[in-house]
Design an enzyme around this catalytic site. Structure first.
Site, mmCIF file in Angstrom:
data_model
loop_
_atom_site.group_PDB
_atom_site.id
_atom_site.type_symbol
_atom_site.label_atom_id
_atom_site.label_comp_id
_atom_site.label_asym_id
_atom_site.label_seq_id
_atom_site.Cartn_x
_atom_site.Cartn_y
_atom_site.Cartn_z
ATOM 1 C CG HIS A 18 -123.524 -4.402 -35.035
ATOM 2 N ND1 HIS A 18 -122.887 -3.501 -34.224
ATOM 3 C CD2 HIS A 18 -123.025 -3.857 -36.513
ATOM 4 C CE1 HIS A 18 -122.300 -2.361 -34.950
ATOM 5 N NE2 HIS A 18 -122.692 -2.737 -36.426
ATOM 6 C CG HIS A 20 -124.107 -1.824 -41.188
ATOM 7 N ND1 HIS A 20 -124.023 -0.471 -40.822
ATOM 8 C CD2 HIS A 20 -123.328 -2.399 -40.213
ATOM 9 C CE1 HIS A 20 -123.227 -0.250 -39.625
ATOM 10 N NE2 HIS A 20 -122.710 -1.600 -39.218
ATOM 11 C CE LYS A 103 -122.671 1.826 -33.263
ATOM 12 N NZ LYS A 103 -122.774 0.671 -34.502
ATOM 13 C CG HIS A 140 -117.938 2.597 -33.879
ATOM 14 N ND1 HIS A 140 -117.958 1.751 -34.893
ATOM 15 C CD2 HIS A 140 -116.567 2.744 -33.890
ATOM 16 C CE1 HIS A 140 -116.832 1.566 -35.538
ATOM 17 N NE2 HIS A 140 -116.112 2.038 -34.703
ATOM 18 C CG HIS A 178 -118.110 -3.675 -34.052
ATOM 19 N ND1 HIS A 178 -117.419 -2.654 -33.303
ATOM 20 C CD2 HIS A 178 -119.130 -2.774 -34.829
ATOM 21 C CE1 HIS A 178 -117.891 -1.379 -33.657
ATOM 22 N NE2 HIS A 178 -118.834 -1.497 -34.625
ATOM 23 C CG ASP A 251 -120.101 -4.532 -37.942
ATOM 24 O OD1 ASP A 251 -120.871 -3.685 -38.458
ATOM 25 O OD2 ASP A 251 -119.003 -3.985 -37.953
HETATM 26 C C1 NCD Z 1 -119.769 -0.385 -40.983
HETATM 27 C C2 NCD Z 1 -120.372 0.254 -42.275
HETATM 28 O O1 NCD Z 1 -119.905 -0.057 -43.494
HETATM 29 O O2 NCD Z 1 -121.360 0.725 -41.992
HETATM 30 N N1 NCD Z 1 -118.067 -0.639 -41.454
HETATM 31 C C3 NCD Z 1 -117.603 -1.563 -40.602
HETATM 32 O O3 NCD Z 1 -116.379 -1.863 -41.028
HETATM 33 N N2 NCD Z 1 -117.811 -2.302 -39.535
HETATM 34 C C4 NCD Z 1 -119.827 0.549 -39.958
HETATM 35 C C5 NCD Z 1 -119.261 0.175 -38.589
HETATM 36 O O4 NCD Z 1 -120.115 -0.709 -37.941
HETATM 37 O O5 NCD Z 1 -118.338 0.599 -37.946
HETATM 38 ZN ZN ZN Z 2 -121.459 -2.010 -37.767
#
Ligand code: NCD
Ligand code: ZN
Length: 347
Positions: A18, A20, A103, A140, A178, A251
């Site tokens: 996971h 970003h 997702k 999520h 998460h 995450d």
């Molecule tokens: C994530 C993001 O910034 O893209 N933020 C987070 O707090 N985890 C989005 C997500 O995974 O919920």
């Molecule tokens: Zn995330």
């Protein structure tokens, strides 16, 4: 514990289930950090606009690959963003281009989720197709009802959304992403083999007090938000239990520091530069370093039906200071634990 701690720890190279990485110059700043630690990572599709089609996922994958430093082997695993309007045949196109999952962002649940799903029933045709194709639904797991307390949104999601969804799609593979509560850990533990969960380093290391230590600490703010200590303990128990249902998903969610240190600060902890070190710290504190390799390197690929990695990484017991800030496109970013000393270091 310190006296008996090993000087090094060698693991099969882990993957991040996971992650970003954003896009453009920001992406170029963060991809190398993940590629230095992990062989593969599941790339979250919550860009603006989101990655909703197989065609967009192919182009995004090419851009990510171009950001991997020369000589480094790193494979982005693509995920498509599910919307109310995702056509059922997008599942077959996703499978054909090598995507591993869709997702589910309940609309409004988190960063860039406004294009998310407003009513799960609108997605039933594509969920049927995903179930048939063996594609995973990454979830999520928070309700978005503003009446529900922000600390209770994950728990409410289990009863209101997840249980009915699993009744309707018993063979759909679902990763509860998460997880942050003892209820989620228990739900996943008791579920059948179709259900897995990722756990972040921050939810293993911190409870919600971390957000308010001597003042508001925006770099500890992520979604789902940190919970009480009893929940952290349940997550540590789950992660170190040796159960193959729980695996590593950082995450890591980079935001420029000026957008986190803001009157309406963005949610997300940037952990990519020291992710495996943070997990090692959490597992060591639980006296369970021997359980780290399964969680970090085996259970994720096993769940996704992918081969385990064959090369290895070594962590050394060596103090180092996480950089206070790093370049992030034209801005700067502050990693979690920036300016602080960690006791494990990736060689
Ligand atoms: C994530 C993001 O910034 O893209 N933020 C987070 O707090 N985890 C989005 C997500 O995974 O919920
Ligand atoms: Zn995330």
């Amino acid at each position: 514990m310190t006296d008996t701690a090993p000087a090094t720890l060698t693991l099969t190279r882990p993957d991040d289930w996971h992650l970003h990485v954003r896009d453009g110059a920001a992406m170029a700043s963060v991809v190398p950090a993940t590629a230095a630690q992990f062989a593969r990572a599941i790339i979250m599709p919550n860009l603006r606009p989101p990655i909703t089609t197989a065609e967009q996922a192919v182009a995004y994958r090419d851009r990510i690959r171009a950001a991997v430093p020369a000589g480094v082997a790193f494979e982005p695993l693509m995920v498509l963003y599910l919307t109310d309007n995702t056509p059922a045949d997008e599942a077959a196109r996703a499978k054909a281009m090598g995507a591993v999952a869709f997702k589910l962002y309940p609309a409004g649940a988190t960063t860039n989720s406004d294009a998310g799903v407003t009513d799960l029933r609108k997605t039933y045709k594509v969920l049927e197709a995903m179930q048939r194709e063996g594609l995973v639904l990454c979830v999520h797991g928070e309700v978005t009802d503003s009446e529900v307390d922000v600390f209770d949104r994950e728990n409410a999601f289990i009863d209101d959304k997840l249980i009915p969804l699993r009744r309707d799609f018993p063979e759909l593979k679902i990763v509860f992403e998460h997880i942050t509560t003892k209820e989620a850990a228990q739900y996943v533990t008791e579920a059948d083999r179709f259900v897995g969960a990722t756990i972040t380093p921050q939810h293993l290391l911190y409870n919600r007090n971390a957000i308010f230590m001597g003042g508001v600490r925006p770099h500890y703010y992520c979604l789902p938000i940190l919970k009480r200590e009893e929940h952290r303990l349940a997550l540590v128990q789950a992660a170190t239990s040796g159960s193959p249902k729980f695996f590593l998903g950082t995450d890591s969610a980079p935001h420029a520091s000026h957008l986190k240190e803001h009157s309406s600060g963005c949610a997300g902890c940037y952990t990519a530069p020291c992710a495996i070190e943070l997990y090692a710290e959490a597992f060591e504190a639980a006296g369970a370093l021997d359980k780290l390799e399964g969680f970090a390197s085996f259970f994720g690929p096993d769940y996704y039906g992918l081969p385990r990695n064959t090369d290895r990484i070594t962590l050394a017991r060596e103090d180092w200071v996480v950089p206070e800030s790093l370049p992030f496109g034209e801005a700067v970013i502050r990693p979690l634990r920036g300016g602080e000393t960690l006791r494990w270091r990736l060689r």
